[in-house]
Write a protein that holds these residues in place. Structure first.
Motif, PDB file in Angstrom:
ATOM      1  N   VAL A   1       0.831  -1.202   0.000  1.00 33.69           N
ATOM      2  CA  VAL A   1       0.000   0.000   0.000  1.00 33.69           C
ATOM      3  C   VAL A   1       0.869   1.256   0.000  1.00 33.69           C
ATOM      4  O   VAL A   1       0.572   2.227  -0.683  1.00 33.69           O
ATOM      5  CB  VAL A   1      -0.950  -0.002   1.225  1.00 33.69           C
ATOM      6  CG1 VAL A   1      -1.726   1.304   1.316  1.00 33.69           C
ATOM      7  CG2 VAL A   1      -1.885  -1.187   1.167  1.00 33.69           C
ATOM      8  N   HIS A   2       1.959   1.216   0.748  1.00 40.21           N
ATOM      9  CA  HIS A   2       2.828   2.384   0.892  1.00 40.21           C
ATOM     10  C   HIS A   2       4.205   2.103   0.305  1.00 40.21           C
ATOM     11  O   HIS A   2       5.214   2.179   0.990  1.00 40.21           O
ATOM     12  CB  HIS A   2       2.954   2.795   2.356  1.00 40.21           C
ATOM     13  CG  HIS A   2       1.641   3.182   2.951  1.00 40.21           C
ATOM     14  ND1 HIS A   2       1.024   4.368   2.658  1.00 40.21           N
ATOM     15  CD2 HIS A   2       0.821   2.510   3.780  1.00 40.21           C
ATOM     16  CE1 HIS A   2      -0.128   4.424   3.302  1.00 40.21           C
ATOM     17  NE2 HIS A   2      -0.277   3.306   3.985  1.00 40.21           N
ATOM     18  N   GLY A   3       4.228   1.754  -0.967  1.00 33.24           N
ATOM     19  CA  GLY A   3       5.495   1.472  -1.625  1.00 33.24           C
ATOM     20  C   GLY A   3       5.282   0.587  -2.827  1.00 33.24           C
ATOM     21  O   GLY A   3       4.189   0.520  -3.379  1.00 33.24           O
ATOM     22  N   GLN A   4       6.351  -0.116  -3.202  1.00 34.62           N
ATOM     23  CA  GLN A   4       6.258  -0.977  -4.363  1.00 34.62           C
ATOM     24  C   GLN A   4       7.373  -2.014  -4.342  1.00 34.62           C
ATOM     25  O   GLN A   4       8.357  -1.875  -3.638  1.00 34.62           O
ATOM     26  CB  GLN A   4       6.337  -0.168  -5.641  1.00 34.62           C
ATOM     27  CG  GLN A   4       7.604   0.655  -5.781  1.00 34.62           C
ATOM     28  CD  GLN A   4       7.474   1.717  -6.850  1.00 34.62           C
ATOM     29  OE1 GLN A   4       6.378   2.144  -7.197  1.00 34.62           O
ATOM     30  NE2 GLN A   4       8.591   2.147  -7.389  1.00 34.62           N
ATOM     31  N   ILE A   5       7.175  -3.052  -5.157  1.00 40.18           N
ATOM     32  CA  ILE A   5       8.198  -4.058  -5.380  1.00 40.18           C
ATOM     33  C   ILE A   5       8.941  -3.619  -6.639  1.00 40.18           C
ATOM     34  O   ILE A   5       8.318  -3.279  -7.643  1.00 40.18           O
ATOM     35  CB  ILE A   5       7.578  -5.459  -5.587  1.00 40.18           C
ATOM     36  CG1 ILE A   5       6.639  -5.832  -4.442  1.00 40.18           C
ATOM     37  CG2 ILE A   5       8.661  -6.502  -5.791  1.00 40.18           C
ATOM     38  CD1 ILE A   5       7.309  -5.959  -3.107  1.00 40.18           C
ATOM     39  N   GLU A   6      10.279  -3.601  -6.570  1.00 43.85           N
ATOM     40  CA  GLU A   6      11.095  -3.125  -7.687  1.00 43.85           C
ATOM     41  C   GLU A   6      12.206  -4.117  -8.013  1.00 43.85           C
ATOM     42  O   GLU A   6      12.692  -4.825  -7.136  1.00 43.85           O
ATOM     43  CB  GLU A   6      11.793  -1.810  -7.343  1.00 43.85           C
ATOM     44  CG  GLU A   6      10.886  -0.657  -7.047  1.00 43.85           C
ATOM     45  CD  GLU A   6      11.668   0.602  -6.665  1.00 43.85           C
ATOM     46  OE1 GLU A   6      11.006   1.620  -6.473  1.00 43.85           O
ATOM     47  OE2 GLU A   6      12.911   0.576  -6.543  1.00 43.85           O
ATOM     48  N   HIS A   7      12.630  -4.124  -9.266  1.00 43.50           N
ATOM     49  CA  HIS A   7      13.842  -4.831  -9.675  1.00 43.50           C
ATOM     50  C   HIS A   7      14.981  -3.831  -9.508  1.00 43.50           C
ATOM     51  O   HIS A   7      14.843  -2.668  -9.897  1.00 43.50           O
ATOM     52  CB  HIS A   7      13.731  -5.271 -11.142  1.00 43.50           C
ATOM     53  CG  HIS A   7      14.797  -6.221 -11.557  1.00 43.50           C
ATOM     54  ND1 HIS A   7      16.072  -5.808 -11.855  1.00 43.50           N
ATOM     55  CD2 HIS A   7      14.780  -7.569 -11.691  1.00 43.50           C
ATOM     56  CE1 HIS A   7      16.800  -6.856 -12.179  1.00 43.50           C
ATOM     57  NE2 HIS A   7      16.041  -7.943 -12.093  1.00 43.50           N
ATOM     58  N   ILE A   8      16.098  -4.233  -8.922  1.00 41.55           N
ATOM     59  CA  ILE A   8      17.145  -3.265  -8.607  1.00 41.55           C
ATOM     60  C   ILE A   8      17.761  -2.620  -9.853  1.00 41.55           C
ATOM     61  O   ILE A   8      18.331  -1.543  -9.761  1.00 41.55           O
ATOM     62  CB  ILE A   8      18.257  -3.868  -7.721  1.00 41.55           C
ATOM     63  CG1 ILE A   8      18.994  -4.979  -8.435  1.00 41.55           C
ATOM     64  CG2 ILE A   8      17.711  -4.311  -6.394  1.00 41.55           C
ATOM     65  CD1 ILE A   8      20.297  -5.359  -7.763  1.00 41.55           C
ATOM     66  N   ASN A   9      17.615  -3.251 -11.001  1.00 39.24           N
ATOM     67  CA  ASN A   9      18.130  -2.641 -12.240  1.00 39.24           C
ATOM     68  C   ASN A   9      17.233  -1.516 -12.754  1.00 39.24           C
ATOM     69  O   ASN A   9      17.637  -0.769 -13.637  1.00 39.24           O
ATOM     70  CB  ASN A   9      18.311  -3.690 -13.331  1.00 39.24           C
ATOM     71  CG  ASN A   9      19.422  -4.665 -13.025  1.00 39.24           C
ATOM     72  OD1 ASN A   9      20.210  -4.453 -12.105  1.00 39.24           O
ATOM     73  ND2 ASN A   9      19.483  -5.744 -13.771  1.00 39.24           N
TER      74      ASN A   9
END
Length: 89
Positions: free
Chosen positions: A46-54
């Motif tokens: 809800v307060h952010g996201q899942i990201e790929h480090i690249n």
């Protein structure tokens, strides 16, 4: 075959970034090819996201077991005030 997923909750505080490791999402599907497992983000933070480090700043909706093993997936808290903690499940 059957899929088994074991996940430990990860708690982030405001502005944190946590890299997912095999201690967090661990899955098996009964085959001898765990590197082919794919995870789908069905309920994004809800307060952010899942990201790929690249690709910082770009939310992802799926990632592979190989990404997790290589420490390339992070849960990033968006630094929003009033949401000092959030748990990834």
């Amino acid at each position: 075959g059957d899929i088994v997923l074991l996940a430990k909750p990860v708690t982030l505080t405001e502005g944190d970034r946590v890299t997912l490791t095999t201690d967090v999402p661990v899955a098996t599907d009964g085959t001898s090819k765990p590197e082919k497992l794919l995870y789908a983000v069905s309920l994004p933070p809800v307060h952010g996201q899942i990201e790929h480090i690249n690709y910082p700043g770009v939310p992802i909706s799926s990632y592979s077991q190989l990404d997790v093993v290589a420490h390339k997936v992070s849960d990033v808290h968006d630094n929003s005030h009033g949401a000092s903690k959030e748990a990834l499940r």
